[in-house]
Design an enzyme around this catalytic site. Structure first.
Site, mmCIF file in Angstrom:
data_model
loop_
_atom_site.group_PDB
_atom_site.id
_atom_site.type_symbol
_atom_site.label_atom_id
_atom_site.label_comp_id
_atom_site.label_asym_id
_atom_site.label_seq_id
_atom_site.Cartn_x
_atom_site.Cartn_y
_atom_site.Cartn_z
ATOM 1 N N LYS A 1 -16.851 17.434 -32.775
ATOM 2 C CA LYS A 1 -17.249 18.126 -31.543
ATOM 3 C C LYS A 1 -17.948 19.444 -31.840
ATOM 4 C CE LYS A 1 -13.943 15.875 -28.561
ATOM 5 N NZ LYS A 1 -12.502 15.844 -28.282
ATOM 6 N N LYS B 1 -16.704 2.815 -31.235
ATOM 7 C CA LYS B 1 -15.772 2.569 -30.143
ATOM 8 C C LYS B 1 -16.420 2.776 -28.784
ATOM 9 C CE LYS B 1 -14.087 7.241 -29.552
ATOM 10 N NZ LYS B 1 -13.047 8.093 -29.044
ATOM 11 N N LYS C 1 -16.827 7.561 -23.320
ATOM 12 C CA LYS C 1 -17.693 8.166 -22.321
ATOM 13 C C LYS C 1 -18.866 8.854 -23.000
ATOM 14 C CE LYS C 1 -14.894 9.387 -19.571
ATOM 15 N NZ LYS C 1 -13.733 10.245 -19.614
HETATM 16 P P1 TYM Z 1 -8.863 10.741 -24.038
HETATM 17 O O1 TYM Z 1 -8.909 11.343 -22.686
HETATM 18 O O2 TYM Z 1 -10.067 10.825 -24.891
HETATM 19 O O3 TYM Z 1 -8.492 9.214 -23.963
HETATM 20 C C1 TYM Z 1 -7.367 8.782 -23.274
HETATM 21 C C2 TYM Z 1 -6.693 7.619 -23.962
HETATM 22 O O4 TYM Z 1 -7.580 6.516 -24.090
HETATM 23 C C3 TYM Z 1 -7.608 6.086 -25.435
HETATM 24 N N1 TYM Z 1 -8.949 5.575 -25.760
HETATM 25 C C4 TYM Z 1 -9.171 4.444 -26.442
HETATM 26 N N2 TYM Z 1 -8.319 3.547 -26.977
HETATM 27 C C5 TYM Z 1 -8.858 2.481 -27.592
HETATM 28 N N3 TYM Z 1 -10.186 2.273 -27.686
HETATM 29 C C6 TYM Z 1 -11.086 3.131 -27.178
HETATM 30 N N4 TYM Z 1 -12.393 2.900 -27.268
HETATM 31 C C7 TYM Z 1 -10.576 4.295 -26.515
HETATM 32 N N5 TYM Z 1 -11.152 5.356 -25.904
HETATM 33 C C8 TYM Z 1 -10.139 6.127 -25.445
HETATM 34 C C9 TYM Z 1 -7.270 7.313 -26.257
HETATM 35 O O5 TYM Z 1 -6.776 6.953 -27.526
HETATM 36 C C10 TYM Z 1 -6.224 7.971 -25.397
HETATM 37 O O6 TYM Z 1 -4.967 7.395 -25.611
HETATM 38 N N6 TYM Z 1 -6.308 13.997 -26.764
HETATM 39 C C11 TYM Z 1 -6.165 12.987 -25.735
HETATM 40 C C12 TYM Z 1 -5.552 13.489 -24.444
HETATM 41 C C13 TYM Z 1 -4.240 14.149 -24.628
HETATM 42 C C14 TYM Z 1 -3.004 13.514 -24.981
HETATM 43 C C15 TYM Z 1 -2.044 14.559 -25.006
HETATM 44 C C16 TYM Z 1 -2.643 12.211 -25.282
HETATM 45 C C17 TYM Z 1 -3.977 15.451 -24.453
HETATM 46 N N7 TYM Z 1 -2.645 15.710 -24.670
HETATM 47 C C18 TYM Z 1 -0.698 14.278 -25.315
HETATM 48 C C19 TYM Z 1 -1.323 11.943 -25.590
HETATM 49 C C20 TYM Z 1 -0.349 12.975 -25.605
HETATM 50 C C21 TYM Z 1 -7.558 12.471 -25.423
HETATM 51 O O7 TYM Z 1 -8.539 13.132 -25.616
HETATM 52 O O8 TYM Z 1 -7.600 11.296 -24.822
#
Ligand code: TYM
Length: 352
Positions: free
Chosen positions: A111, A218, A221
């Protein structure tokens, strides 16, 4: 009962990656665990510092959580910024988090590079080059301290409820490793056995990566290749028919190149086993017609999304219901967080 925590950033609509990587596990876990699922609005500030309308994005995820079937009677659903205790724990954890380790995390580097407008380097050891860029006069506030400490905030989200299981997709593995490290470090620093170490969780014991259909990598967005739960039939068909393929195998049972493997992975995730096996056999016999396969895949994705899409529209229209869910969730999450924080303050030596 064991506690489960997970969150999603409100940066747009939920896509199939979010659903199959995370939300699907939420649905199964809410029946068996003490679950807290939240909307990570503070985290979204690390990449979306000027959200046009942060409330609207939060409501979008809330409606989609509910439409997917997260049940507020079973799980606590809340908005991260409603639980200020998380910010206090984040502060304490940051005092023992190293800039060095934070700078080395892959998602920070990726990022930061984007924010500095420097290209993706191939070498592993590009931290030096990135640091040089960050320290340049012109760049001194291009990359925020908030982005750097993203993993400490995530650790705070999780351990504030003393969660032991965290349903997330494969892309969160490094953040989870950091969360465990910060939990351990807190315990070691204060000589306590207070925070349990949280583990990633997914049914089938294998972290899932939902692929994009644009050739590699993967679904995401920011990758611009997402199929959203709310997409209508026509949009889904258009996106799937655009999937990258090749001229087809010429030797039976050949290994699938990445774009083709991704198409099959997607089919394995959303279609029936019979459908998958049918096309897999066609591939192995060198008789595959990708057009047919894509048509089938689009149909199956639509069959999956259509009922969710309808519920999203219904729920989104019911502001009152959503506000009620968020209020009740905030209260429960605050209670759980405040309890931990009282103990944390005591451990560190602050008054309550
Ligand atoms: P975020 O918002 O990017 O994504 C949310 C969840 O979706 C999963 N995900 C995927 N899994 C499989 N294949 C994909 N192509 C794919 N794209 C997204 C992500 O693995 C995630 O589980 N850092 C986290 C948000 C967060 C969080 C937390 C999660 C903040 N605090 C505490 C768990 C516990 C994030 O950016 O997810």
């Amino acid at each position: 009962m064991e506690t489960v925590v997970s969150g999603i950033r409100p940066t747009g609509n939920l896509h199939l990656g979010n659903y199959f990587g995370a939300v699907k596990s939420f649905l199964q876990m809410q029946n068996e665990y003490n679950c807290l699922f939240f909307i990570a609005d503070w985290h979204s500030l690390t990449t979306h510092p000027h959200p046009e309308n942060i409330r609207k994005s939060v409501r979008t995820i809330l409606a989609e959580y509910l439409a997917c079937g997260i049940d507020p009677e079973k799980a606590t659903i809340y908005i991260q910024s409603d639980v200020r205790e998380v910010a206090e724990l984040y502060l304490y954890l940051n005092m023992n988090a190293g800039i060095g380790e934070l700078m080395r995390t892959a998602s920070f580097k990726e990022k930061a590079r984007k924010q500095l407008h420097i290209g993706q380097e191939s070498g592993e050891n590009d931290t030096d080059e990135m640091q040089k860029e960050i320290f340049k006069e012109d760049n001194k506030h291009s990359v925020s301290a908030g982005l750097l400490t993203y993993p400490t905030l995530m650790a705070a989200d999780i351990i504030i409820h003393k969660a032991v299981k965290v349903p997330v997709g494969k892309d969160q593995e490094q953040n989870m490793e950091m969360a465990r490290r910060f939990a351990r470090r807190f315990n070691a620093t204060y000589g306590v056995d207070f925070f349990p170490e949280p583990a990633s969780f997914s049914f089938g014991n294998k972290a899932l990566k939902v692929p994009g259909l644009d050739g590699s990598g993967k679904m995401g967005k920011s990758e611009g290749n997402a199929i959203y739960l709310v997409d209508d039939e026509k949009t889904i068909r258009k996106k799937v028919m655009k999937a990258v393929t090749d001229s087809g195998p010429t030797v039976p049972n050949s290994t699938k190149p990445e774009p083709i493997a991704n198409l099959f992975t997607m089919m394995e995730i959303v279609s029936s086993k019979e459908t998958y096996d049918y096309f897999n056999e066609k591939y192995n016999n060198c008789e595959i017609r990708y057009g047919d396969m894509k048509k089938q895949l689009a149909e199956d994705i639509n069959a999956f999304c259509a009922p969710i899409r309808e519920r999203i529209l219904d729920i989104a229209a019911n502001e009152e219901y959503m506000a009620k869910v968020a209020r009740a969730g905030a209260e429960k999450a605050r209670q759980s967080a405040a309890k931990t924080l009282r103990e944390v303050r005591e451990i560190i030596g602050f008054r309550n």
